[in-house]
Enzyme design. Sequence first.
Site, PDB file in Angstrom:
ATOM      1  N   LYS A  44       0.845  -1.197   0.000  1.00  0.00           N
ATOM      2  CA  LYS A  44       0.000   0.000   0.000  1.00  0.00           C
ATOM      3  C   LYS A  44       0.873   1.238   0.000  1.00  0.00           C
ATOM      4  O   LYS A  44       2.003   1.197   0.482  1.00  0.00           O
ATOM      5  CB  LYS A  44      -0.882   0.026   1.263  1.00  0.00           C
TER       6      LYS A  44
HETATM    7  N1  GLU Z   1      -7.379   0.403  -3.175  1.00  0.00           N
HETATM    8  C1  GLU Z   1      -8.155  -0.759  -3.454  1.00  0.00           C
HETATM    9  C2  GLU Z   1      -8.212  -1.657  -2.250  1.00  0.00           C
HETATM   10  O1  GLU Z   1      -8.018  -1.216  -1.140  1.00  0.00           O
HETATM   11  C3  GLU Z   1      -7.717  -1.457  -4.724  1.00  0.00           C
HETATM   12  C4  GLU Z   1      -6.310  -1.969  -4.718  1.00  0.00           C
HETATM   13  C5  GLU Z   1      -5.838  -2.487  -6.060  1.00  0.00           C
HETATM   14  O2  GLU Z   1      -6.611  -2.537  -6.994  1.00  0.00           O
HETATM   15  O3  GLU Z   1      -4.667  -2.840  -6.122  1.00  0.00           O
HETATM   16  O4  GLU Z   1      -8.522  -2.810  -2.352  1.00  0.00           O
END
Ligand code: GLU
Length: 420
Positions: free
Chosen positions: A104
Site C-alpha cells: 500500500k
Molecule cells: N485500493 C483498493 C483496495 O483497497 C484497490 C487496490 C488495487 O486494486 O490494487 O482494495
Amino acid sequence: MAQSTYEQVLARLKLAKEVLNLDEGTFAILCEPERALEVNMPVRMDDGSIKVFKGFRVQHNTSRGPGKGGVRYHVDVNYDEVKSLAAWMSFKCGVVDIPYGGAKGGVCVDVTKLSEGELERLTRCYTARIAPIIGPMKDVPAPDVNTSGKIMAWMVDTYSALTGQYQPGVVTGKPLSVNGSLGRNEATGRGITIAVRELLKRLNLDPKKVTVAVQGFGNVGGLGSILMSSLLGVKIVAISDITGTYYNPNGVNVKAAFEHSGKSPKKLLEGYTEPGMVKIDDPKAVLYTECDLLVPAALENQITAENAGKIKAKNIVEAANGPITAEADEILKKAGKVVVPDILANAGGVTVSYFEWVQNLYGYYWTVDEVNDRLDVKMSSAFDSCWEFAKEKNITMRIAAYCLAIKRIVDAMQARGIFL
Ligand code: GLU
C-alpha cells in the site's frame, strides 16, 4: 488508550493464528512488513513556493506474487495506517486467491487544496521516489481514497519515462485510453453488490424488502449504492459523506445523488435534496440508521468500542478497509450481528485490477461481460469458502477470511523457504 490501526491487524492475526495453529516463527514473519519506504516530495506550488509532502510505500508480504495495493492521498495518512492497509492487501489477495502479495502507498496531503498542476507534480515526484521498488513484477499500485485513473495515467507516464519503455502493467485502475480494463472503475462497488447478494441469499432475505444505509459516497459508496439498488433492488434509506447524513425512508435516489456529487467541485453531497429527504448534520448519524444492512464505505476506525452498541442494523458489509475496530468486533459478535469483512467484501477492486494486469501482460483485452462474469465467479466462490469455514469452526466471517488467506500465504512461504 485506543489501539492503533496496526494493533488491530495484529489482534485479528492472533485469533487466526490460534485457529490455524501457526508456529511462532511463521507468525512473526506475518506480523511485520517485508519492506517499508518513507519518501518526501518537494513540489513547486503555483505561487512559486516549495512545499514538501511526506509519503510511504509498504510491502507487507510478497510470497504469492508482486506486491499489490492502492495509493491513498489524505491528510491523515501516516506510517501505521499504510502498514495496516498493506497487510490487509496481503490478506485480501489471499482470500480471493489472486497471485499477489500485499502492499500500500499513501501521501499525506489535502487534495482539495491542490491545483491540477500541483497534483500532477506531486504524483510524478511520488512515483519517481518509489520507482526503485515498484514494477509490473515487483509491486503494482492502484487507486484508493482520493486517487483516480487520472493519477494512475501520470504514474504510468513517469515510470515509463524513467525506465525507457512503456509499462502499463506498473499500475492498475488506469483510464481505458492508457490500457485500463473495462469494468475496473465500478469493480469495488460491483464486488460489494455480489457480497450483499450472497449474504442475503444465505440469510433467506428478499432483497426487495431489505433497507440499507451507506457511509461514504465516493467511488465505492456511490457506485456501490447504484449497483446494489439497480441489480438487487434493495432500498438505500440513508447515505452520507463529510457534509452530513442524507436520510429518506422512501429510498434515496442514489443515481441523482451521485450525479449531484460528481458535478460539485469537491465531489460532495452538500446541497443535495429530493422529496422526503431529511438532512442530518452529523455525518456519523448514518451508522445508527434503523435498517437491515449497514455498508461502511468511508475510512477505517468508524465503528469502535464507544459506538458499536448504537448500531441498529443486524448485518454489516464492510466496503471500506478497516471500518470496524478489533474491540468493536467483539461487541458486534455478542450482539449477534453478521459482519462480512473488508478483505472479502471490498476485494472486487483488486480482483479486476488483477484482470487489468493480466490483460496488460497479455496485450489482449476482454469485453466488459468477460470481466464482470469472472469477477462474479471469484467473489462468489470466496464468499462461499469464508461462510462455510466460519460455520465449520464456529468463528466470525472475518477470522475465517483471515485464516483462508493466511493459509495460502503460509503455504507459499513454506514452499519457497527462507532465502539464505
Ligand atoms: N485500493 C483498493 C483496495 O483497497 C484497490 C487496490 C488495487 O486494486 O490494487 O482494495
